[in-house]
Design a protein around this motif. Structure first.
Motif: not given
Length: 443
Positions: A19-24, A28-34
């Motif tokens: 799940a964490l790798i998927s969020l990272f 790249f597409v949604l910077p606010w998720l970083f």
């Protein structure tokens, strides 16, 4: 370092990393998720550290012990008990993996349970060995997880314990208890009607289930206000020999055991019953030559000598030499005895090759030939035949089935006792035959 190596990762950790790798990747597409991904990673890492700290307590945070009998009984269900003690300050989840001997071929053995803080629990499982010999139990592995369930710690106990598997002493004890309490009828042993009362009067005792109601002593019953029976003493000190054929014909399997193992188990049970009847019990094993001989006796320790002797019996896959058996019996057994020969015949012709030797033995002893029904043929006979192939198979099966019956008739024509039995009923039928011959005074 040793404690660190005992830590294993549970499935939720892999799901968390996925799940964490998927969020990272999405960041790249949604910077606010970083930033959210970083915070979740720190939280997840903290949970792993907390779980690790909970599991890595003192050395004696968890204790397990495996209780194995000193010896296992061949062909019976043997109980193995495991005692667990949780000394953690919290409830734990447990996955127990016992390294069972390779002879059982159990590669997926696992018991899952839970155990509250500072409590104990006993678990049981059963094993049914089908070979005599030594069995090696490996380590008792206990995998413990905290309530978080992210990591698990492995504890190992009871490494490398060897246990011997002996002939069926559990079955022997069952029949022994039945014999002592006069309850052999409960397991299929028939009541044998004696021809008159040639036995000596022994005592008057209380009635127990299985006693012949014709032996009730009504005068003693009236005096004691309870049922009392006359007890008679059979003729004692008669010699009973179990002659076990170890040739290749006894290697046919049935329900995991060979016919040889069924014969060995039955010999042990019968010898024990004979000793309780105050008779002498002995054993002779043979194949292409005479292997071992234990002369009949009823002294203390005779049953243990029989048990140890039967434990070491192995087949040589040779053709059995009945002429050598006759010569050996002629030399070793001087007193008239009951000779119970455990063997097997599939055809009348195979029996006729040994018939001259049986007849010679029967001139000096009472001979009982015990051989086995082919239960596979019985299943074929019970199935209806609809095709040509099935009719052919059923016809051949009937031929072999009636050959077994002819063997019994032909042996009885020459005054030789014969017993045709299925392997699972071997002990019961052999004891019935022994008690019947004893009651008739044939021995």
């Amino acid at each position: 370092m040793k404690q660190i190596l005992s830590i294993y990762i549970n499935k939720p950790v892999y799901w968390g990393f996925t799940a964490l790798i998927s969020l990272f990747c999405l960041a790249f597409v949604l910077p606010w998720l970083f930033n959210i991904s970083v915070l979740l990673s720190l939280a997840f890492g903290g949970m792993l550290l907390v779980d690790l700290a909970m599991l890595l307590g003192s050395q004696k945070t968890f204790i397990a012990k495996r209780f194995i009998p000193e010896r296992l009984s061949n062909g019976d269900q043997n109980t193995i008990e495991i005692a667990l003690e949780n000394r953690y300050g919290f409830e734990v989840k447990i996955s127990l993996v016992d390294e069972i001997p390779f002879q059982f071929q159990k590669r997926d053995f696992q018991i899952d349970t839970q155990l509250a803080s500072n409590t104990t629990q006993n678990l049981q499982y059963t094993l049914r060995p089908t070979q005599r010999g030594e069995y090696l139990f490996g380590a008792l592995n206990v995998f413990v997880s905290s309530p978080l369930g992210l990591l698990q710690r492995r504890f190992q106990f009871e490494k490398d314990k060897t246990v011997a598997v002996y002939p069926s002493f559990l079955q022997m004890r069952e029949y022994e208890l039945m014999a002592i309490s006069n309850r052999l009828t409960d397991v299929g042993i028939k009541k044998i009607r004696r021809i008159g009362h040639t036995q000596e009067f022994e005592q008057i005792r209380s009635y127990v289930q299985g006693d012949d109601i014709r032996t009730i002593n009504w005068q003693a019953t009236a005096r004691r206000n309870e049922l009392m029976v006359n007890s008679y003493q059979d003729e004692r000190a008669q010699s009973i020999y179990c002659l076990i054929d170890k040739g290749r014909i006894m290697q046919s399997p049935f329900d995991g055991l060979t016919l040889l193992d069924y014969a060995i188990n039955s010999s042990l049970v019968l010898s024990n019953i004979a000793l309780h009847k105050h008779d002498k019990a002995g054993v002779i094993t043979f194949s292409n030559k005479i292997n071992q001989t234990l002369l009949a006796d009823r002294k203390s320790g005779q049953l243990h000598r029989i048990l140890d002797m039967l434990y070491h019996q192995q087949t040589l896959f040779q053709e059995s030499d009945y002429e050598a058996l006759y010569i050996h019996v002629k030399k070793q057994i001087k007193q008239r005895s009951l000779l119970i020969i455990y063997t097997n015949f599939e055809t009348v012709n195979s029996m006729r090759r040994q018939l001259p030797h049986f007849r010679k033995l029967a001139k000096e002893h009472l001979v009982l030939v015990v051989f086995f029904e082919n239960t596979g043929l019985q299943n074929i006979l019970e199935q209806p035949a609809s095709t040509t192939a099935e009719i052919y198979q059923k016809t051949i099966a009937e031929k072999f089935y009636y050959e077994k019956k002819l063997i019994v008739k032909e042996l009885e024509q020459y005054g030789i006792q014969a017993l045709l039995t299925s392997p699972q009923q071997l002990s019961i039928n052999t004891i019935n035959k022994y008690l019947m011959l004893k009651a008739k005074g044939a021995i």
